[in-house]
Motif scaffolding. Structure first.
Motif, PDB file in Angstrom:
ATOM      1  N   PRO A  74       0.810  -1.233   0.000  1.00  0.00           N
ATOM      2  CA  PRO A  74       0.000   0.000   0.000  1.00  0.00           C
ATOM      3  C   PRO A  74       0.839   1.277   0.000  1.00  0.00           C
ATOM      4  O   PRO A  74       0.385   2.310  -0.499  1.00  0.00           O
ATOM      5  CB  PRO A  74      -0.828  -0.131   1.284  1.00  0.00           C
ATOM      6  N   PHE A  75       2.067   1.193   0.507  1.00  0.00           N
ATOM      7  CA  PHE A  75       2.926   2.379   0.450  1.00  0.00           C
ATOM      8  C   PHE A  75       3.232   2.780  -0.994  1.00  0.00           C
ATOM      9  O   PHE A  75       3.460   3.952  -1.284  1.00  0.00           O
ATOM     10  CB  PHE A  75       4.228   2.140   1.222  1.00  0.00           C
ATOM     11  N   GLY A  76       3.224   1.792  -1.890  1.00  0.00           N
ATOM     12  CA  GLY A  76       3.454   2.081  -3.300  1.00  0.00           C
ATOM     13  C   GLY A  76       2.324   2.872  -3.922  1.00  0.00           C
ATOM     14  O   GLY A  76       2.447   3.423  -5.016  1.00  0.00           O
ATOM     15  N   LEU A  77       1.197   2.911  -3.218  1.00  0.00           N
ATOM     16  CA  LEU A  77       0.042   3.695  -3.664  1.00  0.00           C
ATOM     17  C   LEU A  77       0.037   5.059  -2.971  1.00  0.00           C
ATOM     18  O   LEU A  77      -0.302   6.079  -3.565  1.00  0.00           O
ATOM     19  CB  LEU A  77      -1.242   2.918  -3.314  1.00  0.00           C
ATOM     20  N   ILE A  78       0.441   5.036  -1.680  1.00  0.00           N
ATOM     21  CA  ILE A  78       0.390   6.259  -0.869  1.00  0.00           C
ATOM     22  C   ILE A  78       1.481   7.248  -1.280  1.00  0.00           C
ATOM     23  O   ILE A  78       1.228   8.446  -1.409  1.00  0.00           O
ATOM     24  CB  ILE A  78       0.570   5.905   0.631  1.00  0.00           C
ATOM     25  N   LEU A  79       2.690   6.720  -1.516  1.00  0.00           N
ATOM     26  CA  LEU A  79       3.849   7.586  -1.748  1.00  0.00           C
ATOM     27  C   LEU A  79       3.651   8.584  -2.910  1.00  0.00           C
ATOM     28  O   LEU A  79       3.855   9.782  -2.727  1.00  0.00           O
ATOM     29  CB  LEU A  79       5.098   6.720  -1.964  1.00  0.00           C
ATOM     30  N   PRO A  80       3.225   8.121  -4.110  1.00  0.00           N
ATOM     31  CA  PRO A  80       3.036   9.090  -5.199  1.00  0.00           C
ATOM     32  C   PRO A  80       1.990  10.146  -4.846  1.00  0.00           C
ATOM     33  O   PRO A  80       2.133  11.316  -5.197  1.00  0.00           O
ATOM     34  CB  PRO A  80       2.566   8.224  -6.371  1.00  0.00           C
ATOM     35  N   LYS A  81       0.922   9.743  -4.134  1.00  0.00           N
ATOM     36  CA  LYS A  81      -0.127  10.706  -3.769  1.00  0.00           C
ATOM     37  C   LYS A  81       0.417  11.775  -2.841  1.00  0.00           C
ATOM     38  O   LYS A  81       0.083  12.953  -2.952  1.00  0.00           O
ATOM     39  CB  LYS A  81      -1.282   9.974  -3.082  1.00  0.00           C
ATOM     40  N   LEU A  82       1.258  11.334  -1.917  1.00  0.00           N
ATOM     41  CA  LEU A  82       1.856  12.242  -0.937  1.00  0.00           C
ATOM     42  C   LEU A  82       2.615  13.360  -1.636  1.00  0.00           C
ATOM     43  O   LEU A  82       2.666  14.492  -1.169  1.00  0.00           O
ATOM     44  CB  LEU A  82       2.814  11.430  -0.065  1.00  0.00           C
ATOM     45  N   PHE A  83       3.227  13.017  -2.770  1.00  0.00           N
ATOM     46  CA  PHE A  83       4.053  13.993  -3.484  1.00  0.00           C
ATOM     47  C   PHE A  83       3.316  14.591  -4.681  1.00  0.00           C
ATOM     48  O   PHE A  83       3.918  15.228  -5.530  1.00  0.00           O
ATOM     49  CB  PHE A  83       5.362  13.338  -3.945  1.00  0.00           C
ATOM     50  N   GLY A  84       2.024  14.351  -4.754  1.00  0.00           N
ATOM     51  CA  GLY A  84       1.233  14.927  -5.834  1.00  0.00           C
ATOM     52  C   GLY A  84       1.621  14.422  -7.206  1.00  0.00           C
ATOM     53  O   GLY A  84       1.467  15.115  -8.200  1.00  0.00           O
ATOM     54  N   ALA A  85       2.159  13.193  -7.279  1.00  0.00           N
ATOM     55  CA  ALA A  85       2.530  12.630  -8.578  1.00  0.00           C
ATOM     56  C   ALA A  85       1.379  11.781  -9.124  1.00  0.00           C
ATOM     57  O   ALA A  85       0.682  11.113  -8.371  1.00  0.00           O
ATOM     58  CB  ALA A  85       3.789  11.778  -8.447  1.00  0.00           C
ATOM     59  N   GLY A  86       1.200  11.813 -10.431  1.00  0.00           N
ATOM     60  CA  GLY A  86       0.162  11.007 -11.069  1.00  0.00           C
ATOM     61  C   GLY A  86       0.661   9.598 -11.324  1.00  0.00           C
ATOM     62  O   GLY A  86       1.635   9.160 -10.728  1.00  0.00           O
ATOM     63  N   GLY A  87      -0.016   8.913 -12.233  1.00  0.00           N
ATOM     64  CA  GLY A  87       0.389   7.552 -12.592  1.00  0.00           C
ATOM     65  C   GLY A  87       1.614   7.585 -13.495  1.00  0.00           C
ATOM     66  O   GLY A  87       2.273   8.617 -13.635  1.00  0.00           O
ATOM     67  N   ALA A  88       1.924   6.449 -14.095  1.00  0.00           N
ATOM     68  CA  ALA A  88       3.077   6.369 -14.976  1.00  0.00           C
ATOM     69  C   ALA A  88       2.789   7.130 -16.269  1.00  0.00           C
ATOM     70  O   ALA A  88       1.648   7.214 -16.706  1.00  0.00           O
ATOM     71  CB  ALA A  88       3.409   4.916 -15.286  1.00  0.00           C
ATOM     72  N   TRP A  89       3.847   7.672 -16.885  1.00  0.00           N
ATOM     73  CA  TRP A  89       3.663   8.413 -18.123  1.00  0.00           C
ATOM     74  C   TRP A  89       3.257   7.451 -19.246  1.00  0.00           C
ATOM     75  O   TRP A  89       3.837   6.382 -19.407  1.00  0.00           O
ATOM     76  CB  TRP A  89       4.958   9.139 -18.517  1.00  0.00           C
ATOM     77  N   GLY A  90       2.254   7.873 -20.037  1.00  0.00           N
ATOM     78  CA  GLY A  90       1.880   7.086 -21.214  1.00  0.00           C
ATOM     79  C   GLY A  90       1.057   5.864 -20.903  1.00  0.00           C
ATOM     80  O   GLY A  90       0.977   4.949 -21.713  1.00  0.00           O
TER      81      GLY A  90
END
Lengths: 222, 106
Positions: B18-34
């Motif tokens: 679940p940290f792999g889901l939380i971490l990008p959100k914490l930094f305001g990052a979206g999903g993978a490019w493309g």
């Protein structure tokens, strides 16, 4: 780096399936001679590790996110052909069960993250170890190889996507598949991998190899 | 089981996914490019390429986006990690047994 369905046209995804299929066959022929039955659990474990590793998304602040693949670690422990198969299994489950990566593009994803990511990294690892295989050198070589392998995979992905507007167009002249040209796909994908995800892969590979050298030294191929 | 510790490490990583889901959100990052769907592409460039639209919905994965219907985002992600690992391990064993060298019984 998981290319979804619809981003590659049939020439590209068909071509990459046509390259991947004989390589899977070649891998199985090779493993018939080199993979012992007692190593099968390790192959299953390695495939699962790669699957799980790809669920750990790392962010580029305000941008996109990406992940490590474990390709080079697997190649160091299992050999490159078994690693290629293990990655292919993880990618197949990701596509079929979780919609991560497409079905038409599964051959492409297995070629990029599986074949190219594994073999480019493994070759560099072997080159860096030539003559001197102290533990310290193995750990550093593994990290460097991890960084290199994932970036080769990323570059191939970016090129396959970026050539789409060049090779196919709708009747109105607009792109039919991935609409972004090479001048967009290469920087967009490489930026994240050269600055963040490559180092995540390097750190993971080095730490895992350092741990294995200590706890299971027999697993590391020198 | 051989290499029991390594399997325990895998289990630990599964629990941490679940940290792999939380971490990008914490930094305001979206999903993978493309890796956008056809609708998202439409939002980005103003239209969805015809071929992309046609192929994009070719396959509906049962746990699309590592989500499980009827569960929360994080628990779905964790359950997906478990389901996926079991599937990969089972297929890994099957494929491995198929391709591995047959050692002569002693």
């Amino acid at each position: 780096m998981h290319i979804p369905d619809g981003y590659l046209g049939p020439e590209t995804y068909g071509g990459l399936w046509a390259v991947a299929a004989p390589l899977w066959y070649w891998a199985s022929r090779n493993l018939k001679k080199t993979l012992a039955v007692s190593e099968v659990p390790l192959l299953a474990l390695g495939a699962a590790l790669s699957f799980i590793l790809m669920m750990f998304n790392f962010p580029i602040i305000g941008g996109t996110s990406g992940h490590a693949t474990g390709a080079v670690l697997l190649s160091i422990v299992l050999g490159p052909w078994a690693a290629f198969l293990a990655l292919s299994i993880a990618l197949t489950v990701q596509a079929l069960a979780f919609g991560d990566g497409g079905i038409t593009s599964l051959g492409a994803n297995c070629m990029n993250m599986g074949f190219a990511g594994v073999f480019s990294g493994y070759l560099l690892y072997r080159l860096l170890l030539k003559g001197n295989a102290s533990n310290r050198r193995i750990v550093i070589a593994a990290g460097a190889a991890g960084y290199f392998g994932i970036n080769v995979a990323a570059l191939l992905t970016a090129v396959e996507l970026g050539i789409q507007p060049l090779i196919s167009a709708a009747p109105d002249g607009r792109p039919l598949y991935n609409p972004f040209p090479l001048s967009v796909t290469v920087p967009a994908i490489m930026l994240g991998h050269l600055t963040v995800f490559g180092f995540v892969e390097a750190a993971f590979t080095s730490i895992a190899v350092a741990y294995l050298l200590k706890a299971h030294p027999g697993l590391i191929k020198r | 089981m051989k290499n029991k510790k390594l399997w325990l490490i895998l289990l630990m990583l599964i629990i941490l996914t679940p940290f792999g889901l939380i971490l990008p959100k914490l930094f305001g990052a979206g999903g993978a490019w493309g890796e956008w769907g056809a609708q998202e592409i439409q939002k980005i460039i103003g239209y969805a390429p015809l071929g992309l639209k046609r192929l994009n919905e070719l396959w509906r994965a049962p746990f699309s986006g590592y989500g499980v219907r009827g569960t929360g985002e994080l628990s779905g992600y964790l359950i997906s990690a478990l389901i996926g690992s079991v599937l990969v391990v089972v297929i890994g064993f099957l494929v491995g047994r198929m391709v591995a060298r047959r050692d002569k019984k002693r």
